[in-house]
Design a protein around this motif. Structure first.
Motif, PDB file in Angstrom:
ATOM      1  N   ALA A   1       0.831  -1.212   0.000  1.00 46.65           N
ATOM      2  CA  ALA A   1       0.000   0.000   0.000  1.00 46.65           C
ATOM      3  C   ALA A   1       0.863   1.260   0.000  1.00 46.65           C
ATOM      4  O   ALA A   1       0.557   2.218  -0.708  1.00 46.65           O
ATOM      5  CB  ALA A   1      -0.948  -0.011   1.196  1.00 46.65           C
ATOM      6  N   VAL A   2       1.943   1.257   0.751  1.00 45.76           N
ATOM      7  CA  VAL A   2       2.832   2.426   0.810  1.00 45.76           C
ATOM      8  C   VAL A   2       3.494   2.656  -0.545  1.00 45.76           C
ATOM      9  O   VAL A   2       3.521   3.781  -1.058  1.00 45.76           O
ATOM     10  CB  VAL A   2       3.897   2.247   1.921  1.00 45.76           C
ATOM     11  CG1 VAL A   2       4.963   3.330   1.844  1.00 45.76           C
ATOM     12  CG2 VAL A   2       3.238   2.241   3.288  1.00 45.76           C
TER      13      VAL A   2
ATOM     14  N   ASP B   1       2.500   1.512  -3.518  1.00 42.75           N
ATOM     15  CA  ASP B   1       1.486   1.867  -4.513  1.00 42.75           C
ATOM     16  C   ASP B   1       1.095   3.334  -4.390  1.00 42.75           C
ATOM     17  O   ASP B   1       0.938   4.031  -5.391  1.00 42.75           O
ATOM     18  CB  ASP B   1       0.260   0.970  -4.363  1.00 42.75           C
ATOM     19  CG  ASP B   1       0.551  -0.481  -4.733  1.00 42.75           C
ATOM     20  OD1 ASP B   1       1.623  -0.751  -5.327  1.00 42.75           O
ATOM     21  OD2 ASP B   1      -0.279  -1.350  -4.398  1.00 42.75           O
ATOM     22  N   ALA B   2       0.949   3.830  -3.164  1.00 42.80           N
ATOM     23  CA  ALA B   2       0.604   5.237  -2.952  1.00 42.80           C
ATOM     24  C   ALA B   2       1.714   6.151  -3.459  1.00 42.80           C
ATOM     25  O   ALA B   2       1.441   7.190  -4.068  1.00 42.80           O
ATOM     26  CB  ALA B   2       0.321   5.495  -1.472  1.00 42.80           C
ATOM     27  N   LEU B   3       2.951   5.777  -3.232  1.00 39.45           N
ATOM     28  CA  LEU B   3       4.073   6.582  -3.730  1.00 39.45           C
ATOM     29  C   LEU B   3       4.073   6.629  -5.252  1.00 39.45           C
ATOM     30  O   LEU B   3       4.280   7.683  -5.855  1.00 39.45           O
ATOM     31  CB  LEU B   3       5.404   5.996  -3.254  1.00 39.45           C
ATOM     32  CG  LEU B   3       5.789   6.203  -1.815  1.00 39.45           C
ATOM     33  CD1 LEU B   3       7.017   5.375  -1.469  1.00 39.45           C
ATOM     34  CD2 LEU B   3       6.037   7.661  -1.531  1.00 39.45           C
TER      35      LEU B   3
ATOM     36  N   GLU C   1       1.530   6.042  -7.353  1.00 40.98           N
ATOM     37  CA  GLU C   1       0.350   6.748  -7.862  1.00 40.98           C
ATOM     38  C   GLU C   1       0.490   8.246  -7.678  1.00 40.98           C
ATOM     39  O   GLU C   1       0.078   9.016  -8.538  1.00 40.98           O
ATOM     40  CB  GLU C   1      -0.906   6.248  -7.152  1.00 40.98           C
ATOM     41  CG  GLU C   1      -1.285   4.849  -7.554  1.00 40.98           C
ATOM     42  CD  GLU C   1      -2.396   4.265  -6.689  1.00 40.98           C
ATOM     43  OE1 GLU C   1      -3.000   5.019  -5.896  1.00 40.98           O
ATOM     44  OE2 GLU C   1      -2.637   3.060  -6.814  1.00 40.98           O
ATOM     45  N   GLY C   2       1.077   8.670  -6.582  1.00 38.59           N
ATOM     46  CA  GLY C   2       1.267  10.098  -6.327  1.00 38.59           C
ATOM     47  C   GLY C   2       2.178  10.754  -7.319  1.00 38.59           C
ATOM     48  O   GLY C   2       2.090  11.945  -7.572  1.00 38.59           O
TER      49      GLY C   2
END
Length: 141
Positions: free
Chosen positions: A128-129, A131-133, A135-136
């Motif tokens: 999740a961490v 993927d968030a990086l 996507e951001g």
């Protein structure tokens, strides 16, 4: 794996990785993410780092090395893979490495290790961490 890759560049009695290192050996990790070591100087610092690494990543196995000779007989480039999982996350750790290793007098004096920091972050912090990086960073319109 390193014994196979470096062969007679290492002293015959050097059985473990720490045995293979010169007392003043240096390890560098140019792609290390923030919070992880980028340079270690001396066998004691490297040993301490390796002990801490065992608490973060559980290695299952290492792949077969691909060895590249260089024009300098003291420098060897090794490609290999490492497989395991993050200790706290259980996330897969399937990493590819390229290491540039300098030897002198039967010991490793400099070891520069290139690897994908996202694989490390995924194993240590979770998908999740990462993927968030990722996507951001995709809003570059």
């Amino acid at each position: 794996m390193l014994r196979k890759a470096l062969g007679n560049r290492l002293a015959p009695e050097a059985a473990t990785f720490l045995d293979m290192l010169a007392d003043d050996g240096v390890m560098e990790f140019p792609y290390s993410p923030p919070g992880l070591a980028t340079r270690l100087e001396g066998k004691a610092a490297i040993a301490q780092h390796l002990e801490g690494l065992a608490d973060m990543i559980a290695f299952d196995r290492m792949g077969e090395p691909v060895i590249h000779a260089t024009a300098d007989p003291d420098v060897t480039i090794v490609e290999f893979e490492g497989f395991g999982r993050g200790v706290t996350t259980g996330e897969s750790y399937d990493q590819r490495y390229i290491s540039v290793i300098r030897t002198h007098a039967g010991r490793i004096v400099h070891y520069r290790d290139y690897w994908n920091p996202l694989v490390v972050l995924r194993a240590l912090r979770g998908s999740a961490v990462v993927d968030a990086l990722c996507e951001g960073g995709s809003d570059h319109g």
